[in-house]
Enzyme design. Sequence first.
Site, PDB file in Angstrom:
ATOM      1  N   LEU A   1       0.847  -1.194   0.000  1.00  0.00           N
ATOM      2  CA  LEU A   1       0.000   0.000   0.000  1.00  0.00           C
ATOM      3  C   LEU A   1       0.883   1.245   0.000  1.00  0.00           C
ATOM      4  O   LEU A   1       1.575   1.523   0.982  1.00  0.00           O
ATOM      5  CB  LEU A   1      -0.904   0.009   1.233  1.00  0.00           C
ATOM      6  CG  LEU A   1      -1.981  -1.075   1.289  1.00  0.00           C
ATOM      7  CD1 LEU A   1      -2.479  -1.251   2.715  1.00  0.00           C
ATOM      8  CD2 LEU A   1      -3.126  -0.726   0.351  1.00  0.00           C
TER       9      LEU A   1
ATOM     10  N   GLN B   1       8.770  -4.964  -1.206  1.00  0.00           N
ATOM     11  CA  GLN B   1       8.427  -4.975  -2.626  1.00  0.00           C
ATOM     12  C   GLN B   1       9.411  -4.094  -3.396  1.00  0.00           C
ATOM     13  O   GLN B   1       9.528  -2.893  -3.145  1.00  0.00           O
ATOM     14  CB  GLN B   1       7.002  -4.484  -2.868  1.00  0.00           C
ATOM     15  CG  GLN B   1       6.580  -4.709  -4.320  1.00  0.00           C
ATOM     16  CD  GLN B   1       5.197  -4.194  -4.642  1.00  0.00           C
ATOM     17  OE1 GLN B   1       4.958  -2.994  -4.564  1.00  0.00           O
ATOM     18  NE2 GLN B   1       4.295  -5.087  -5.023  1.00  0.00           N
TER      19      GLN B   1
ATOM     20  N   HIS C   1       8.139  -6.400  -8.040  1.00  0.00           N
ATOM     21  CA  HIS C   1       6.905  -5.803  -8.569  1.00  0.00           C
ATOM     22  C   HIS C   1       6.915  -5.930 -10.093  1.00  0.00           C
ATOM     23  O   HIS C   1       7.556  -5.146 -10.796  1.00  0.00           O
ATOM     24  CB  HIS C   1       6.820  -4.341  -8.156  1.00  0.00           C
ATOM     25  CG  HIS C   1       5.438  -3.763  -8.242  1.00  0.00           C
ATOM     26  ND1 HIS C   1       4.434  -4.320  -9.008  1.00  0.00           N
ATOM     27  CD2 HIS C   1       4.884  -2.660  -7.642  1.00  0.00           C
ATOM     28  CE1 HIS C   1       3.332  -3.594  -8.874  1.00  0.00           C
ATOM     29  NE2 HIS C   1       3.575  -2.590  -8.049  1.00  0.00           N
ATOM     30  N   GLY C   2       6.174  -6.923 -10.587  1.00  0.00           N
ATOM     31  CA  GLY C   2       6.060  -7.115 -12.021  1.00  0.00           C
ATOM     32  C   GLY C   2       4.667  -6.808 -12.519  1.00  0.00           C
ATOM     33  O   GLY C   2       4.247  -7.347 -13.556  1.00  0.00           O
TER      34      GLY C   2
ATOM     35  N   TYR D   1       4.033  -1.127 -14.455  1.00  0.00           N
ATOM     36  CA  TYR D   1       5.340  -0.552 -14.169  1.00  0.00           C
ATOM     37  C   TYR D   1       6.419  -1.197 -15.056  1.00  0.00           C
ATOM     38  O   TYR D   1       6.098  -1.904 -16.015  1.00  0.00           O
ATOM     39  CB  TYR D   1       5.646  -0.671 -12.675  1.00  0.00           C
ATOM     40  CG  TYR D   1       4.699   0.156 -11.829  1.00  0.00           C
ATOM     41  CD1 TYR D   1       4.609   1.531 -12.003  1.00  0.00           C
ATOM     42  CD2 TYR D   1       3.867  -0.449 -10.886  1.00  0.00           C
ATOM     43  CE1 TYR D   1       3.719   2.295 -11.255  1.00  0.00           C
ATOM     44  CE2 TYR D   1       2.976   0.312 -10.139  1.00  0.00           C
ATOM     45  CZ  TYR D   1       2.908   1.686 -10.321  1.00  0.00           C
ATOM     46  OH  TYR D   1       2.022   2.448  -9.595  1.00  0.00           O
TER      47      TYR D   1
END
Length: 384
Positions: A39, A113, A189-190, A194
């Site tokens: 978040l 992350q 983070h895939g 992004y």
Amino acid sequence: MTPAGRRQRPCYRKRMPSLFDPIHFGAIEASNRVVMAPLTRNRADADRVPSPLAPTYYAQRAGAGLIVSEATQISPTGQGYLDTPGIYSGPQIAGWRGVTEAVHAAGGKIVLQLWHVGRISHVSLQPNHEWPVSSTARRANTKTFTAKGFEEVSEPRALRLDELPGIVADYAAAARRALEAGFDGVEIHGANGYLLEQFLRDSINDRRDDYGGSRENRMRFPLEVVRAVVAAIGADRTGIRLSPVTPANDAGQDSDAQGLFNAFVERLNPLKLAFMHVVEGATGGPRDVAPFDFRALRARFKEGNEQAAWIVNNGYTRAMALDAVASGYADMVAFGKPYISNPDLVLRLQTDAPLAKPNPATFYGGGAAGYTDYPTLAGTQAGS
């Protein structure tokens, strides 16, 4: 007695796990199967160090089986939003160490992350006000959060071939720093349009070199990133987040999303990652935004890697989460916004207690208000 005079053996059925049972995946032992999703809260200081309030915020939510930290940029060029934390400097590592120590003291587990936003950025957030970098030079039709509020993202420039190894190295270095800061692992983070998805999807990637065009070429850079992180810290502490059909951040649908992500997960399978965290549908929106067989993806990830955790995300209610785990569809279920205003979400789910509503005005930026001041169920009852 049976007609033959022998006793029949009782028939025992294997009990399926519940949302509140412990689980062991990779090097991580979680006390339950509820995950706090990442978040973004935009409360880091000017040096991208986590807020002094962050240890309290995360420790309050340590009842989750696993916390995935807010997205954290791997380098200065990876930043896309105002006041988001990094993991590339000594003070940042020290700031995150305060968070992990607080979470562990409260009995929780937490992974960091790893984030590079690619083209979802603004020149005011980039070193020397340079253009953001991406797989493409096409600007995304979306906004980001800057010192002036929400602004249109800037036009990016396409990364040169000789720059890609440096970004891969940044991911690996960030993973090592995460463990130095005390995290139990990392989530790459895939997802959500992004940088890694900017290479994966043919709706964004318009390159004509070895990193564009064919499916194999578009998977090349994301696979290099994952392999580098695994080499740096081990597969048993590495997970990845994917969102195969989300339109977030102007990520148009790939021409063959099912084929692309099936193939990508098949390439990931031999690495034996600890977990995969999948956004089903549009991030924070409709679950049926586009057709996709998530069970087929799960089968490819879990084949020969049954102990890895398959984490599902996006709009899960209590009933849906209970059923997802009890049916064997998912190993864990991630909740995002409910964790903003319900630090004791696991207890509320266990007791079927009502959930407190968050205040959207305090989601991004600010101090303790809307961050560390939401009461627990016990606190609410005591004050009622």
